[in-house]
Structures are given as C-alpha cells and as structure tokens.
Design a protein around this motif. Structure first.
Motif, PDB file in Angstrom:
ATOM      1  N   ASP A   1      -7.248 -31.986 -33.083  1.00  0.00           N
ATOM      2  CA  ASP A   1      -7.288 -30.987 -34.149  1.00  0.00           C
ATOM      3  C   ASP A   1      -7.433 -31.676 -35.503  1.00  0.00           C
ATOM      4  O   ASP A   1      -7.537 -32.903 -35.599  1.00  0.00           O
ATOM      5  N   GLY A   2      -7.463 -30.870 -36.552  1.00  0.00           N
ATOM      6  CA  GLY A   2      -7.673 -31.421 -37.886  1.00  0.00           C
ATOM      7  C   GLY A   2      -6.609 -32.418 -38.292  1.00  0.00           C
ATOM      8  O   GLY A   2      -6.899 -33.422 -38.955  1.00  0.00           O
ATOM      9  N   ILE A   3      -5.355 -32.163 -37.895  1.00  0.00           N
ATOM     10  CA  ILE A   3      -4.264 -33.067 -38.252  1.00  0.00           C
ATOM     11  C   ILE A   3      -4.442 -34.418 -37.566  1.00  0.00           C
ATOM     12  O   ILE A   3      -4.320 -35.479 -38.190  1.00  0.00           O
ATOM     13  N   SER A   4      -4.741 -34.411 -36.265  1.00  0.00           N
ATOM     14  CA  SER A   4      -4.936 -35.665 -35.530  1.00  0.00           C
ATOM     15  C   SER A   4      -6.085 -36.472 -36.119  1.00  0.00           C
ATOM     16  O   SER A   4      -5.954 -37.676 -36.395  1.00  0.00           O
TER      17      SER A   4
ATOM     18  N   LEU B   1       1.254 -26.643 -35.587  1.00  0.00           N
ATOM     19  CA  LEU B   1       2.539 -26.345 -34.959  1.00  0.00           C
ATOM     20  C   LEU B   1       3.403 -27.584 -34.751  1.00  0.00           C
ATOM     21  O   LEU B   1       4.452 -27.503 -34.110  1.00  0.00           O
ATOM     22  N   ARG B   2       2.986 -28.715 -35.270  1.00  0.00           N
ATOM     23  CA  ARG B   2       3.820 -29.910 -35.127  1.00  0.00           C
ATOM     24  C   ARG B   2       5.081 -29.772 -35.970  1.00  0.00           C
ATOM     25  O   ARG B   2       5.069 -29.156 -37.032  1.00  0.00           O
ATOM     26  N   LYS B   3       6.169 -30.383 -35.481  1.00  0.00           N
ATOM     27  CA  LYS B   3       7.449 -30.268 -36.182  1.00  0.00           C
ATOM     28  C   LYS B   3       7.375 -30.883 -37.569  1.00  0.00           C
ATOM     29  O   LYS B   3       7.947 -30.368 -38.524  1.00  0.00           O
ATOM     30  N   GLN B   4       6.676 -32.016 -37.668  1.00  0.00           N
ATOM     31  CA  GLN B   4       6.512 -32.661 -38.968  1.00  0.00           C
ATOM     32  C   GLN B   4       5.268 -32.106 -39.639  1.00  0.00           C
ATOM     33  O   GLN B   4       4.167 -32.232 -39.106  1.00  0.00           O
ATOM     34  N   PRO B   5       5.397 -31.466 -40.808  1.00  0.00           N
ATOM     35  CA  PRO B   5       4.217 -30.906 -41.469  1.00  0.00           C
ATOM     36  C   PRO B   5       3.311 -31.994 -42.015  1.00  0.00           C
ATOM     37  O   PRO B   5       3.723 -33.137 -42.213  1.00  0.00           O
ATOM     38  N   GLY B   6       2.068 -31.628 -42.253  1.00  0.00           N
ATOM     39  CA  GLY B   6       1.139 -32.568 -42.864  1.00  0.00           C
ATOM     40  C   GLY B   6       0.615 -33.601 -41.885  1.00  0.00           C
ATOM     41  O   GLY B   6       0.727 -33.465 -40.667  1.00  0.00           O
ATOM     42  N   LEU B   7       0.038 -34.666 -42.425  1.00  0.00           N
ATOM     43  CA  LEU B   7      -0.567 -35.698 -41.596  1.00  0.00           C
ATOM     44  C   LEU B   7       0.507 -36.544 -40.919  1.00  0.00           C
ATOM     45  O   LEU B   7       1.642 -36.630 -41.374  1.00  0.00           O
ATOM     46  N   GLN B   8       0.115 -37.186 -39.815  1.00  0.00           N
ATOM     47  CA  GLN B   8       1.066 -37.854 -38.939  1.00  0.00           C
ATOM     48  C   GLN B   8       0.860 -39.367 -38.943  1.00  0.00           C
ATOM     49  O   GLN B   8      -0.202 -39.877 -39.297  1.00  0.00           O
TER      50      GLN B   8
END
Length: 393
Positions: free
Chosen positions: A81-84, A229-236
């Motif tokens: 997804d966009g975050i990954s 839907l990741r617990k940590q918002p924003g980029l990882q």
C-alpha cells in the motif's frame, strides 16, 4: 505471478532482469512546447491505462525521464500500500539540507488537546454506545453501496468500463500554511478536515460550471477513501516492515471508508464546508467501518478467491463518485542519489500539498479547471479564516 493447477495465482521467486524494469526516456514527451509538468502528467496518465504491467515479471518499473530530470516509480498495488511503498522510497532518500539525515514526517492527525478531551472517563460510555451505533449504520451503508445503492448521475459520473478510458491528469497545489490557517479557524479541525472541505467546495464549484442550476442543493456525492489501519500512524520503519516477525508488516493494510459530500450552490460561507466535513469525519473516525471493510475483504479473498473480492471492490467504486487517498510526506526537501526528488500523487511535501487529479478525459475534459476550483476553494477559506480572526481581535 504464476497460476497453479487449481487456478489459484501466487508469487514465486524469480531472477530479476533489470533491463526489463528500467525504462529510459531520452526524448521529450509529446508536444515540445508543452510545460514540463503537463508533459509528465500526460505520460503518467497514459501509463495508467495504456500498458498494464506484465505479469511474467515482478510488478514494478522505474522510468527515467532524462529531459525532465525525473524518476517515476511504477509499482503494482499488489506489492504494497501507499504507506509501505512510501516508507521504502523515503528510506532511500536524504534531506537536501543535510545529506546524512533521513527526512522527517509531519503528523496531520488530531491535536493532542483534542485527544486528551476524548479520553475523559465521563465520556467513555457515551462514546462506546455511539461507536457501536455508528459502526452498525455505516457498515450497513457500506454493504448496500457494494451491492446496489449508487450516487445520482452528474457531470462527473463515470460509465461502464470507465476504468479503461483514456486519462488526463492535473495538479492542484496548496500551501500547508494556508491549510493550517483554515484549520485553526474551525474548532478542533484537522488538516484532513480542511482537505475534504476543499474537495466538497471545489466539486460544487466545478459542477456549477459544467451544469449550472441543474442540480438540487444538498445533493450527495460519495467518495471512497483509503484509510491506513496500522497502529503506528504515518510512515513506518523499513526494517520493521521487512521483518516477518514484526507486528508492523509489509503489504496492504488499509480499509475503505465512504465519505459523503454535498453539492451546494455558490454563495455559502467557505468555512461551512470545513465544519460539515469535520462533523462527518468525526463520526466516521468513531466507527469501525474501515476495519470492517478490511476484515470482510480478507474473508472474501480467503474463502471465495480473488475474482469475487475484485468484483466487490469494482462494485463499490462504480457506485461512488470519486476515490481519494493521501500519504504524509517529508517536511524537508529531499534528494535521491543527490538529485532533487519530485513528488507525484496526493501527498504533503516540504510545506506544500499537491493533489494529482486523474480523470477519464471523455467525462471531464478539463481537469485543470477542477484543480483551479480546488485551489480557489482553499484561498476563499483562508480569506474567510483571516476575516473571522480579525473580527475576534
């Protein structure tokens, strides 16, 4: 991607032929007199429908457009997804003002004070009951949208097979400072509230141009938003994303949420669009609609296969008017191997937010007018915010 004897598709490890993934463009695109951004937009919009990624190789490409000093990453959504994907991209980048440091990400979530108020114990029961009720209402609406309920046709509605029609691309450019000024004028608002208010106002303006006085005031237009839907918002952290034992996993971890907006004829208070958007988004945040859509998607995919899951996704896209997603970008200007990076798509970057608007050009032949409507909507909101602040002082 390969298919087994039962017809199920799955990934297999393969040798990477880098020459099949790197596409180098040495000549200017299209009309040599066109502006660079216009030429790049045309190139991206053509890629969206003209040449799908070949499934006999890993589903990614890197396009080097030398005349424009531009790198275009083309990656299939099946890979993440966009975050990954944005987390992976920014891990390769460094700050332009400090090449030894990675870019930092600015949060656009709710304010700390707002979060503290929402955690007060005297509201826990009330919020719990409200959350259950809103979840039921929104989930039922989501199911109905997936099956048969659809928006009324307007000048911006698509048709059968619209996903294969030729595309056009335009960019609406905003200053984050302008969005923050509007945010501060509406109690407890967020940048996302402002963004959706801009979309609501901008689409109303565009519909007034395309079909003046033809629509009923208050007509609902439904958007489909992608929600992380990741617990940590924003980029990882990329190392955690790639760790199979980590709770933060690579891949697609997003749900879908219906976000209705309403057409209003010109003359309304610009800040009312933000206030209405905030009230609607607050109700959506309280529900578990996005989590439900993710879980039901996983269930259908696991039990009934990709065809039914794809059909349901297709139905809900057909039954809504537009889709929207946004990714938080870096606060500073960034470089890739020492060269300035150009951001494409809807994301914040170095004090600005660029919204790329992709349309079927047979339906919306003038996306640059849509972009201008969005930009003018934000400027009007900023002026209204400044006027409201001046009247209080």
């Amino acid at each position: 991607m390969v298919r087994d004897g039962h017809g199920r598709e799955h990934w297999r490890k393969t040798h990477i032929d880098i020459d099949r993934h790197i596409i180098i463009i040495d000549e200017p695109i299209g009309d040599s007199s066109a502006h660079d951004e216009e030429s790049l937009n045309d190139y991206v919009s053509d890629l969206a429908v003209s040449s799908p990624l070949n499934t006999d190789k890993p589903l990614w490409e890197v396009h080097l457009l030398r005349p424009y000093n531009c790198i275009l990453f083309r990656i299939h959504h099946a890979l993440g997804d966009g975050i990954s994907l944005m987390s992976m991209l920014l891990a390769c980048c460094r700050r332009a003002d400090d090449p030894d440091r990675r870019p930092t990400i600015e949060s656009v979530g709710a304010s700390k004070e707002r979060g503290e108020r929402e955690r007060r114990w005297n509201r826990v029961v009330e919020r719990g009951v409200k959350a259950v009720w809103l979840t039921v209402v929104f989930v039922v609406e989501f199911v109905m949208r997936s099956l048969w309920v659809r928006d009324r046709r307007t000048a911006v509605s698509g048709g059968a097979g619209v996903e294969l029609w030729p595309r056009k691309l335009a960019t609406a450019k905003f200053l984050l400072d302008d969005m923050k000024a509007v945010k501060n004028a509406v109690a407890d608002a967020t940048i996302n509230d402002v963004l959706f208010g801009v979309i609501s106002s901008g689409l109303s303006r565009y519909l007034d141009i395309r079909s003046p006085k033809a629509l009923q005031d208050g007509l609902q237009l439904t958007g489909l938003a992608m929600v992380n839907l990741r617990k940590q918002p924003g980029l990882q952290d990329l190392s955690k994303l790639m760790d199979g034992n980590s709770s933060v996993q690579w891949g697609n971890k997003f749900g879908m949420m219906l976000l209705p907006i309403y057409y209003h004829q010109g003359g309304a208070d610009p800040l009312q669009y933000v206030e209405r958007s905030k009230a609607m988004i607050d109700r959506k945040k309280l529900s578990l609609e996005a989590h439900f859509s993710y879980k039901i998607g996983n269930f259908v995919m696991s039990c009934f296969g990709a065809k039914l899951a794809s059909w349901l996704n297709y139905r809900i896209v057909c039954n809504t008017t537009f889709t929207i997603s946004n990714v938080i970008g870096p606060r500073e200007e960034i470089t890739v191997v020492g060269n300035p990076a150009i951001t494409m798509h809807m994301m914040s970057y170095a004090g600005r937010a660029d919204m790329q608007i992709m349309v079927a050009k047979d339906i919306i032949p003038d996306p640059e007018v849509v972009a201008k409507c969005f930009e003018d909507a934000l400027l009007d909101m900023k002026q209204a915010a400044e006027k409201a602040a001046a009247s209080k002082s």
